[in-house]
Design an enzyme around this catalytic site. Structure first.
Site, short mmCIF file in Angstrom:
data_model
loop_
_atom_site.label_atom_id
_atom_site.label_comp_id
_atom_site.label_asym_id
_atom_site.label_seq_id
_atom_site.Cartn_x
_atom_site.Cartn_y
_atom_site.Cartn_z
N TYR A 28 33.53 36.55 42.70
CA TYR A 28 34.89 36.37 42.28
C TYR A 28 35.50 38.04 42.16
O TYR A 28 36.53 38.40 42.41
CB TYR A 28 35.30 35.63 41.24
CG TYR A 28 36.55 35.65 40.46
CD1 TYR A 28 37.57 35.03 41.26
CD2 TYR A 28 36.93 36.36 39.24
CE1 TYR A 28 38.79 34.93 40.66
CE2 TYR A 28 38.08 36.33 38.76
CZ TYR A 28 39.15 35.60 39.69
OH TYR A 28 40.37 35.58 38.95
N GLU A 50 45.22 29.23 35.84
CA GLU A 50 45.28 30.21 34.70
C GLU A 50 45.92 29.41 33.41
O GLU A 50 45.51 29.89 32.41
CB GLU A 50 46.32 31.64 34.82
CG GLU A 50 45.82 32.64 35.94
CD GLU A 50 44.68 33.41 35.51
OE1 GLU A 50 44.12 33.02 33.99
OE2 GLU A 50 44.03 34.03 36.41
N TRP A 58 37.18 32.25 31.71
CA TRP A 58 37.55 32.03 33.07
C TRP A 58 36.61 31.53 34.07
O TRP A 58 36.48 30.58 35.03
CB TRP A 58 37.92 33.40 33.87
CG TRP A 58 38.23 33.33 35.18
CD1 TRP A 58 37.65 33.68 36.27
CD2 TRP A 58 39.36 32.52 35.79
NE1 TRP A 58 38.31 33.60 37.46
CE2 TRP A 58 39.30 32.45 37.24
CE3 TRP A 58 40.27 31.61 35.27
CZ2 TRP A 58 40.23 31.98 38.05
CZ3 TRP A 58 41.13 31.00 36.19
CH2 TRP A 58 41.05 30.98 37.43
#
Length: 207
Positions: A28, A50, A58
């Protein structure tokens, strides 16, 4: 050796320290975070994810992204907008995602708000992109949590009916979608980006 804010992988490459040693997190970092994203479907997905990330790490969301994509129809706004209370109840029993009623309902509402826009979502979001800054952060302490642009984007999205789009969440979106580039000095992604011409600087010279 890299500074504490950086981490050197077993491939000998220096990365932002938050990428750690998780293979998916590293991918990522290397391929997505800070890369300009203009695809409206992927941007809608990022807005929603988000929002789900608020209060969580995350990586927790990233590991569940395949399941999120499955249950939210690939983040096709039209299909998500048609989801009902029965879908919400069903998803609250799905252990593969974050079972938070408010965030699930916000995703459906955000799809409806996206369909009601008078311009493409990508155009709206990117209209709040700040100029490329001349100096990138050298450490995590130099990376803001909120900016004037993220606050303005949050206010505009809320005005248009979006939910879970606070200023901090919107700055995270800006980082993820490449509206800002917060790869630290010394990270290989930063070095690659800094080797590219700065359009803002070029425009200033031309002016």
């Amino acid at each position: 050796m890299p500074r504490p804010e950086l981490i050197r992988g077993d491939d000998g490459i220096d990365r932002c320290g938050w990428s750690g040693d998780d293979a998916e997190y590293r991918r990522y970092h290397d391929e997505e975070w800070g890369t300009p994203q203009h695809d409206p479907v992927r941007l809608f997905e990022k807005v929603c994810l988000e929002g789900f990330q608020a209060g969580l790490s995350w990586i927790t969301i990233l590991r569940r992204r395949p399941a999120f994509r499955e249950v939210f129809h690939g983040f096709d706004a039209e299909r998500v907008a048609s989801m009902t209370e029965a879908d919400v109840v069903r998803l609250l029993d799905d252990e593969r995602i974050i079972r938070h009623r408010g965030k699930i309902e916000a995703t459906i509402q955000n799809a409806r708000a996206t369909l009601a826009l008078d311009q493409p979502l990508d155009e709206l979001i990117w209209s709040f992109a700040p100029p490329r800054r001349e100096e990138r952060p050298t450490g995590f302490g130099a990376v803001p949590a909120i900016t004037a642009e993220s606050t303005a984007l949050s206010k505009e999205l809320r005005r248009r009916g979006f939910r879970f789009v606070g200023p901090t969440t919107m700055y995270a979106l800006m980082q993820a979608a490449g509206l800002v580039d917060d790869h630290l000095v010394g990270c290989f992604r930063a070095e690659a980006a800094d080797a590219q011409p700065n359009p803002s600087a070029a425009a200033a010279v031309a002016g």
